[in-house]
Scaffold this motif. Structure first.
Motif, PDB file in Angstrom:
ATOM      1  N   ASN A  93       6.237  14.332  -0.534  1.00  0.00           N
ATOM      2  CA  ASN A  93       5.054  14.907   0.254  1.00  0.00           C
ATOM      3  C   ASN A  93       3.859  14.552  -0.313  1.00  0.00           C
ATOM      4  OD1 ASN A  93       6.607  16.176   2.575  1.00  0.00           O
ATOM      5  ND2 ASN A  93       7.304  17.696   0.990  1.00  0.00           N
ATOM      6  N   THR A  94       3.648  13.954  -1.475  1.00  0.00           N
ATOM      7  CA  THR A  94       2.517  13.491  -2.000  1.00  0.00           C
ATOM      8  C   THR A  94       2.231  12.113  -1.994  1.00  0.00           C
ATOM      9  OG1 THR A  94       3.015  13.482  -4.166  1.00  0.00           O
ATOM     10  CG2 THR A  94       2.282  15.525  -3.048  1.00  0.00           C
ATOM     11  N   LEU A  95       1.264  11.558  -2.244  1.00  0.00           N
ATOM     12  CA  LEU A  95       1.077   9.966  -2.189  1.00  0.00           C
ATOM     13  C   LEU A  95       1.567   9.433  -3.662  1.00  0.00           C
ATOM     14  CD1 LEU A  95      -2.401   9.012  -0.902  1.00  0.00           C
ATOM     15  CD2 LEU A  95      -0.220   8.671   0.344  1.00  0.00           C
ATOM     16  N   ALA A  96       1.260  10.283  -4.490  1.00  0.00           N
ATOM     17  CA  ALA A  96       1.990  10.206  -6.012  1.00  0.00           C
ATOM     18  C   ALA A  96       3.278   9.996  -6.121  1.00  0.00           C
ATOM     19  CB  ALA A  96       1.348  11.193  -7.058  1.00  0.00           C
ATOM     20  N   ALA A  97       4.098  11.212  -5.222  1.00  0.00           N
ATOM     21  CA  ALA A  97       5.477  10.931  -5.158  1.00  0.00           C
ATOM     22  C   ALA A  97       6.107   9.772  -4.503  1.00  0.00           C
ATOM     23  CB  ALA A  97       6.055  12.163  -4.566  1.00  0.00           C
ATOM     24  N   ILE A  98       5.290   9.320  -3.243  1.00  0.00           N
ATOM     25  CA  ILE A  98       5.813   8.005  -2.606  1.00  0.00           C
ATOM     26  C   ILE A  98       5.553   6.823  -3.547  1.00  0.00           C
ATOM     27  CG2 ILE A  98       5.080   6.786  -0.480  1.00  0.00           C
ATOM     28  CD1 ILE A  98       4.460   9.744   0.937  1.00  0.00           C
ATOM     29  N   ALA A  99       4.418   6.889  -4.304  1.00  0.00           N
ATOM     30  CA  ALA A  99       4.218   5.648  -4.888  1.00  0.00           C
ATOM     31  C   ALA A  99       5.233   5.731  -6.051  1.00  0.00           C
ATOM     32  CB  ALA A  99       2.931   5.701  -5.634  1.00  0.00           C
ATOM     33  N   PHE A 100       5.628   6.730  -6.540  1.00  0.00           N
ATOM     34  CA  PHE A 100       6.617   6.783  -7.678  1.00  0.00           C
ATOM     35  C   PHE A 100       8.279   6.090  -7.148  1.00  0.00           C
ATOM     36  CE2 PHE A 100      10.795   8.612  -9.348  1.00  0.00           C
ATOM     37  CZ  PHE A 100      10.558   8.120 -10.866  1.00  0.00           C
ATOM     38  N   GLU A 101       8.384   6.269  -5.807  1.00  0.00           N
ATOM     39  CA  GLU A 101       9.472   5.624  -5.214  1.00  0.00           C
ATOM     40  C   GLU A 101       9.141   4.062  -5.229  1.00  0.00           C
ATOM     41  OE1 GLU A 101      12.492   7.000  -4.953  1.00  0.00           O
ATOM     42  OE2 GLU A 101      11.611   8.722  -5.483  1.00  0.00           O
ATOM     43  N   HIS A 108      -6.013   2.371  -5.262  1.00  0.00           N
ATOM     44  CA  HIS A 108      -6.079   3.859  -4.859  1.00  0.00           C
ATOM     45  C   HIS A 108      -6.171   4.810  -5.943  1.00  0.00           C
ATOM     46  CE1 HIS A 108      -5.279   7.902  -2.839  1.00  0.00           C
ATOM     47  NE2 HIS A 108      -5.820   7.304  -1.784  1.00  0.00           N
ATOM     48  N   PRO A 109      -6.752   5.734  -6.039  1.00  0.00           N
ATOM     49  CA  PRO A 109      -7.100   6.724  -7.342  1.00  0.00           C
ATOM     50  C   PRO A 109      -6.016   7.343  -7.524  1.00  0.00           C
ATOM     51  CG  PRO A 109      -8.645   7.559  -5.777  1.00  0.00           C
ATOM     52  CD  PRO A 109      -8.144   6.054  -5.248  1.00  0.00           C
ATOM     53  N   GLU A 110      -4.897   7.866  -6.377  1.00  0.00           N
ATOM     54  CA  GLU A 110      -3.748   8.666  -6.761  1.00  0.00           C
ATOM     55  C   GLU A 110      -2.734   7.973  -7.175  1.00  0.00           C
ATOM     56  OE1 GLU A 110      -2.967  12.271  -4.140  1.00  0.00           O
ATOM     57  OE2 GLU A 110      -4.758  11.483  -3.065  1.00  0.00           O
ATOM     58  N   THR A 111      -2.641   6.381  -6.564  1.00  0.00           N
ATOM     59  CA  THR A 111      -1.474   5.829  -6.817  1.00  0.00           C
ATOM     60  C   THR A 111      -1.550   4.603  -7.811  1.00  0.00           C
ATOM     61  OG1 THR A 111      -2.064   4.315  -5.155  1.00  0.00           O
ATOM     62  CG2 THR A 111      -0.619   6.326  -4.531  1.00  0.00           C
ATOM     63  N   SER A 112      -2.767   4.159  -8.083  1.00  0.00           N
ATOM     64  CA  SER A 112      -2.897   3.166  -9.051  1.00  0.00           C
ATOM     65  C   SER A 112      -2.443   3.363 -10.488  1.00  0.00           C
ATOM     66  CB  SER A 112      -4.311   2.741  -9.078  1.00  0.00           C
ATOM     67  OG  SER A 112      -4.894   2.141  -7.815  1.00  0.00           O
ATOM     68  N   ASN A 165       0.839  -1.203   0.103  1.00  0.00           N
ATOM     69  CA  ASN A 165       0.099  -0.057   0.011  1.00  0.00           C
ATOM     70  C   ASN A 165       0.766   1.281   0.060  1.00  0.00           C
ATOM     71  OD1 ASN A 165       0.969   0.381   2.546  1.00  0.00           O
ATOM     72  ND2 ASN A 165      -0.826  -0.383   3.548  1.00  0.00           N
ATOM     73  N   ILE A 166       0.189   2.472  -0.205  1.00  0.00           N
ATOM     74  CA  ILE A 166       0.911   3.775  -0.106  1.00  0.00           C
ATOM     75  C   ILE A 166       0.092   4.307   1.109  1.00  0.00           C
ATOM     76  CG2 ILE A 166       1.682   5.572  -1.237  1.00  0.00           C
ATOM     77  CD1 ILE A 166       2.998   3.307  -2.069  1.00  0.00           C
ATOM     78  N   GLY A 167       1.058   4.984   1.759  1.00  0.00           N
ATOM     79  CA  GLY A 167       0.615   6.235   2.823  1.00  0.00           C
ATOM     80  C   GLY A 167       1.712   7.135   3.356  1.00  0.00           C
ATOM     81  N   PHE A 168       1.382   7.969   4.004  1.00  0.00           N
ATOM     82  CA  PHE A 168       2.372   9.051   4.273  1.00  0.00           C
ATOM     83  C   PHE A 168       3.177   8.666   5.211  1.00  0.00           C
ATOM     84  CE2 PHE A 168      -1.107  11.669   2.596  1.00  0.00           C
ATOM     85  CZ  PHE A 168      -0.406  12.393   1.668  1.00  0.00           C
ATOM     86  N   ASP A 169       4.661   8.489   5.036  1.00  0.00           N
ATOM     87  CA  ASP A 169       5.687   8.024   5.980  1.00  0.00           C
ATOM     88  C   ASP A 169       7.021   8.388   5.218  1.00  0.00           C
ATOM     89  OD1 ASP A 169       6.782   7.476   8.461  1.00  0.00           O
ATOM     90  OD2 ASP A 169       6.608   5.107   7.932  1.00  0.00           O
ATOM     91  N   HIS A 170       7.870   8.867   6.131  1.00  0.00           N
ATOM     92  CA  HIS A 170       9.425   9.131   5.456  1.00  0.00           C
ATOM     93  C   HIS A 170       9.284  10.160   4.106  1.00  0.00           C
ATOM     94  CE1 HIS A 170      10.843   5.946   7.871  1.00  0.00           C
ATOM     95  NE2 HIS A 170      10.044   4.921   7.134  1.00  0.00           N
ATOM     96  N   MET A 171       8.438  11.111   4.583  1.00  0.00           N
ATOM     97  CA  MET A 171       8.117  12.141   3.481  1.00  0.00           C
ATOM     98  C   MET A 171       9.474  12.713   3.283  1.00  0.00           C
ATOM     99  SD  MET A 171       5.104  11.650   5.149  1.00  0.00           S
ATOM    100  CE  MET A 171       4.783  13.215   6.254  1.00  0.00           C
ATOM    101  N   ASN A 172      10.155  13.052   4.484  1.00  0.00           N
ATOM    102  CA  ASN A 172      11.494  14.059   4.044  1.00  0.00           C
ATOM    103  C   ASN A 172      12.353  13.391   3.033  1.00  0.00           C
ATOM    104  OD1 ASN A 172      11.768  11.797   5.794  1.00  0.00           O
ATOM    105  ND2 ASN A 172      13.484  12.839   6.858  1.00  0.00           N
TER     106      ASN A 172
END
Length: 428
Positions: free
Chosen positions: A176-184, A201-205, A165-172
């Protein structure tokens, strides 16, 4: 060096994320490649499943390892961080890596490593890969440490990639967005290698679908293939009823020895991963899966996931440490039969402290503390921030003192939850 000196060297001489945070994070794979090149590229010599995600990747890794182990495969498991013993990170069929191998590996690689200043995590990953090759595992389950694209584990070419899944953690470090975290996280998707995504999820799928398309990697979203139609929480287990469609009459009951209701999501991901691996020729029959999931903790040594460790009062340990994790724990608290709630809480500085605190109930008793690592938020600061928004409690300099106070004040039918940091749970 003997084993104790070797582990001290690893902990103190190398940059370690759990101690110093982002400064230990290497934003490329150069060191990892150089280390593996120096010892014959073990990453190319064993089969694996690679698992990333914000939450649930540890439980998912352990569940999959349990299934392969129960099926008779010699199964490696690499996870992080550890709770009590460094060797928890590297296991084969549930048995921790041998002390003598740790000593020998560090001795062999020390000359190379000291020329390049690798991190603790980079050394540990390469140690795991070397051990799995030496021990001739049939398959290894490899949990990503942080992110995915630039994580040291990402030098493997697995049989299957999994993103829970994708959630907000280690944003630094991840964005800072779900899309950016999903990219990683999507960075673990490899050319032609199938990938299972745990949650739609609509932002990450779209990001996962696009990356899979670019890599010609077959992609499956687990929650579109199976559904938990009902579940029952028991004190030491979770019984989940799983169907292949919302209207399906053909359901299967799975009993998990991981009692957290959030494990229902991980179960769906695990079942889809098993389906894909069975299609690739691995022999993982249904009876084996049922047996394995009923005793994951015994088979693999997993701890700290809604784990009941004391009764009268109930004391539960959970490694939840970000907003999504805390939400799941609080949902479990609501379903638990208890009178008053006592929370032993410690956080690390680089989390969204205000976000976590804002989720916590005002009518609980709090015991604010800190783990013995430099990244820990001082207990007095945590208490001050919490008190300012109406969370009442005192601060304690050690986890031991905080837990002792909570148990002393809790009545037999109360519930004590220890959470907020893997390191707090480790000390508890």
């Amino acid at each position: 060096m003997d084993y104790a000196q070797t582990v001290e060297y690893l902990f103190n001489k190398l940059p370690m994320y759990s101690r110093i945070g982002a400064a230990a994070y290497r934003k490329d794979l150069t060191n990892t490649w150089q280390l593996t090149d120096a010892i014959g590229n073990p990453e190319r010599k064993f089969k694996s499943i690679h698992i990333a995600g914000t939450n649930g990747k540890g439980s998912t890794s352990h569940m999959l390892a349990a299934v392969f182990q129960e099926a008779g495969y010699k199964t490696g498991l690499y996870t992080s961080p550890h709770l009590k013993d460094f060797r928890e990170r590297i296991r084969i069929n549930g048995e921790m890596i041998r002390e003598e191998f740790v000593v020998d590996f560090v001795k062999r690689i020390r000359g190379v490593s000291e020329q390049m200043d690798p991190s603790f995590f980079e050394i540990t990953v390469v140690m795991a890969f070397d051990y799995f090759v030496q021990q001739k595992v049939d398959i290894a389950i490899i949990e990503v440490g942080l992110g995915g694209r630039l994580d040291s584990t990402n030098i493997i070419t697995p049989e299957l990639s999994v993103i829970t899944n994708i959630g907000f953690d280690h944003m630094n470090m991840l964005g800072n967005t779900l899309a950016a975290i999903a990219f990683e996280k999507a960075g673990i998707i490899k050319k032609g290698i199938p990938v299972v995504i745990g949650e739609t999820h609509p932002e990450t799928s779209p990001i996962f679908s696009q990356r899979a398309h670019e890599e010609e990697a077959p992609i499956r979203f687990a929650d579109q293939q199976r559904y938990v139609t009902d579940w029952k929480y028991q004190r030491h287990s979770l019984v989940a009823e799983v169907a292949t469609s919302p209207l399906a009459d053909d359901v299967t009951f799975y009993t998990l020895d991981l009692a957290g209701i959030y494990q229902a999501k991980n179960l769906v991901t695990v079942l889809e991963a098993i389906h894909v691996m069975t299609g690739k020729g691995w022999k993982l029959d249904q009876k084996t899966v049922l047996r394995a999931l009923a005793r994951v903790k015994k088979l693999t040594g997993l701890h700290g996931r809604w784990e009941l460790v004391h009764e009268h009062p109930d004391v539960v340990l959970d490694v939840a440490h970000n907003e999504d994790g805390i939400r799941q724990v609080l949902r479990q608290v609501e379903l638990s039969d208890h009178e008053e709630l006592h929370v032993v809480l410690g956080l690390v500085k680089d989390k969204d402290i205000d976000g976590v605190l804002s989720l916590l109930p005002r009518n609980a008793h709090y015991y604010f503390t800190r783990a013995r690592i430099p990244r820990a938020l001082p207990e007095a600061e945590l208490a001050a921030q919490a008190n300012a928004i109406g969370l009442q409690g005192r601060s304690y300099p050690t986890v031991t003192e905080a837990l002792a106070e909570a148990k002393a004040h809790a009545r037999p039918r109360d519930l004590v939850v220890v959470c907020g940091s893997v390191f707090v749970v480790a000390e508890a």
